[in-house]
Design a protein around this motif. Structure first.
Motif, PDB file in Angstrom:
ATOM      1  N   GLY A 120       0.778  -1.269  -0.204  1.00  0.00           N
ATOM      2  CA  GLY A 120      -0.057   0.048  -0.060  1.00  0.00           C
ATOM      3  C   GLY A 120       1.017   1.173  -0.060  1.00  0.00           C
ATOM      4  N   GLU A 123       2.469   1.847  -3.186  1.00  0.00           N
ATOM      5  CA  GLU A 123       1.405   2.594  -4.246  1.00  0.00           C
ATOM      6  C   GLU A 123       1.438   4.034  -4.069  1.00  0.00           C
ATOM      7  N   VAL A 221      -4.383   2.525  -4.163  1.00  0.00           N
ATOM      8  CA  VAL A 221      -4.129   1.691  -2.809  1.00  0.00           C
ATOM      9  C   VAL A 221      -5.289   0.685  -2.634  1.00  0.00           C
ATOM     10  N   LYS A 224      -4.987  -2.136  -5.066  1.00  0.00           N
ATOM     11  CA  LYS A 224      -3.663  -3.017  -4.886  1.00  0.00           C
ATOM     12  C   LYS A 224      -4.327  -4.018  -3.837  1.00  0.00           C
ATOM     13  N   SER A 225      -4.826  -3.585  -2.791  1.00  0.00           N
ATOM     14  CA  SER A 225      -5.231  -4.337  -1.456  1.00  0.00           C
ATOM     15  C   SER A 225      -6.136  -5.285  -1.634  1.00  0.00           C
TER      16      SER A 225
END
Lengths: 320, 320, 320
Positions: A120, A123, A221, A224-225
């Motif tokens: 995170g 990113e 973020v 991606k998570s």
């Protein structure tokens, strides 16, 4: 949204925009990048045989964007080396990830919760890098949207775009793959960011810089998570891409028709693709392998776009 | 050492520092470089088929350092071409070495005594090139030790560092080898020189420039002569390298443990090197050769560090 | 020639020199370049799988010269992107050639009469590009003939010279071929042009710029048309090249003698090409394919120069 919400959002975006990347976010970027390198096949052997090649590869993972955008703007590609603190930090992390006693650092950082946080944070640095590239390009080429996009993209996704040459440092050469032929999720999302920030900088996008930074950062973020947690293979761009692709690149001219036309045209001008292909095939039979270089992208091409998109999320996990 | 000795040494080092490389030492550098190129497998055929590619390759052997350091500092890589006299000299030597009637020039220069002298003189130019690179870098990046080392190294050992691309000019592509993965003796000694001169220039090394030039020149000339005369395979750095390697890169984390950790970590995060490797192997079986590119550095890795060091002196003779 | 003829010629050459390349001639250059790309084996598949890689490849075909000369002079290689109008024009043409409904554009442009006109117009742009390169180099390196020739050549024949890297974008890697090893007709004629314009600019050639432009343009246009119409395989340089080659590169030292000398010299210095070759062969047997990279230029070498020259005209049609 009421006034309070707007004020709060504004404050938050200002806070984010003033955030310093150094040292914590940069550190997370270095850790995740070096770990991504370590997870490439064959890298552990290289790290044993030639620590220098391994270090150089790691630096290209960490500073690839700055190197690539430097080359593209005719600025010294060694410039990242001149920032001693960053290089020292990245080198320390490289050393710890690869050679730490008992492999403590890698084992810890590879634990899902910690990796999630680090990814995170990495990113977040993407936003800064893309914006940095766009701003840098703008200072040289005032109104050229394309240059801004190119430099922003190169700065944000440099490690991926120069992966062919990074692999060469480690003695690996895979000409049949590159980020332009088959874009991974990080490369795509960086390209989107570069377009957005370039539009914002040229005032085509009626949005303030810090607001865009906030929105883009949250988007990457969260996304991606989500991808890491669910292991989901659905890229958020799939539907748009698919629609765009169908409209622009297949809609009116189906491939069969295209090929037919080529052969017809080939007959007229005396240049036949069919012959050329046959020659290639013959060569590949004769020396057993050179043909593979030509044909591999073609083989990949046989799989449908859908399958390509589905496999991308998986790739993105590997390249982070 | 008495006063007389010190005075004498000082005078000698001043004399050396004022020595002009042009034309005799440069000439020796060109001769030895072009001969080294000629002794690469397949080059004589290239010289027959395409004199232009052969000439371009020779120029990269002669001016590779200037080209590489130019690229790294965003200075025109064509700059060496602008020095007409040097290019003319190097081209004449290229022509004589490759196409001289009865092959007189190559045969003579290849005689051991003459080759010894020429190689010694070539080594002298190394000092000047490394120092030139360090000074050039310092004029752009005041206090950055790393940039100075990188540019000094690139300038002094450029031909070796860009060898992959020099070979490409001749139609040869060996991705599995490069000077970072397996450093030859000249590359190592140049790196050491770049470190020493960078330390001297930033005053970390309490030594005067002309003294360091003298010591370094004597060291590389003597060492080169020793290696050529005895055919000795013992690099002077072997013990230090070996100790450094054992302390830093294997000491606490034996490879077996490392691999184990990776697999454990891989299982946790869903990324397994084992799987990745297996996939590569499968690919290599399918298309017969691509796997070789991945695995070749690994295969080399199986040989012990000791063996690697022993074979280096032999390599150094080839690459001069 | 009488006064009238001279005046007329002067007027014509002035008229030509004042001709603007934008938009019609540039357009012809883009169309012919993109069509040349489309006729490469495997490109249609790439255009389906990754329009972005295809677009990037097309841009390298259209602006390769500017990119290469930019890199060589340490000027930003992204500069061509900053000219929005040209990029837009080239991109439109790329889109129409590859994805036009019913493939109308390609089919029409591939008709011989139209293709002849377009190719002729493309050749005209070559004069401007070569002259542009020479002038650009001269502004940086006043009297360096070699730099002028290099930059003029790079600007005029950039697409061909960087073809290895252009192919890499499409996932194709053919290290055994490049324009230096086996020059195509366009590369040769551009080199000749670069030499002529560099000589003119440094006043070694007693000719006015616009006259040289006229003569060179007529020569390349006529020659190109002749080659396209007759499908003739005789390059206009063959006799000169052949004579030059025989005088300079084989005359006094037949290859057999050369080889003999090498082996003799090899025995003396302990470096034997024969051994090196044998080692390579052994390697190639072991891993099945690496040897092919070394040997392929050599295999090509076995064919006589004559055969090489004859096949060039055919090549030139493909690369335009």
């Amino acid at each position: 949204m009421d006034l309070f919400g707007m004020l709060y959002l504004d404050e938050l975006s200002h806070g984010l925009a003033n955030l310093s990347m150094f040292p914590y976010f940069d550190m997370a970027h270095y850790i995740v990048s070096v770990m991504a390198l370590r997870e490439q096949p064959g890298v552990l052997d290289v790290s044993r045989v030639s620590p220098l090649a391994c270090w150089f590869s790691s630096m290209l993972y960490c500073f690839g964007g700055a190197v690539l955008s430097g080359i593209m703007l005719a600025e010294p590609p060694v410039a990242p080396l001149s920032n001693g603190t960053s290089v020292l930090l990245a080198s320390t992390i490289w050393y710890l990830v690869f050679y730490c006693p008992m492999d403590v650092v890698y084992s810890c950082a590879a634990l899902l919760p910690l990796r999630l946080v680090l990814s995170g944070m990495k990113e977040v640095t993407r936003t800064w890098k893309v914006l940095g590239g766009v701003t840098q390009a703008r200072s040289k080429y005032k109104d050229s949207l394309l240059v801004m996009i190119a430099i922003g993209w190169a700065r944000g996704a440099g490690g991926g775009l120069i992966s062919n040459f990074e692999q060469l440092v480690r003695g690996v050469w895979k000409p049949e793959t590159n980020e332009l032929l088959k874009m991974s999720y990080p490369t795509k999302v960086t390209l989107m960011g570069a377009v957005l920030f370039a539009l914002q900088q040229t005032h085509y996008l009626p949005l303030q810089k810090h607001h865009l930074m906030l929105f883009y950062t949250i988007f990457i973020v969260v996304n991606k998570s989500r991808m890491m947690l669910t292991g989901s293979s659905s890229s958020p761009f799939s539907p748009i891409e698919s629609a765009l692709y169908k409209t622009l690149f297949t809609g009116h001219s189906p491939y069969a028709a295209l090929t037919g036309e080529v052969q017809k045209a080939g007959r007229e001008t005396g240049i036949s693709n069919r012959t050329a292909c046959r020659a290639t095939t013959k060569e590949s039979k004769e020396n057993g392998s050179s043909g593979q270089k030509d044909s591999s992208p073609v083989e990949g091409a046989e799989s449908s776009l859908k399958a390509k998109e589905e496999s991308e999320a998986e790739d993105s996990k590997k390249t982070i």
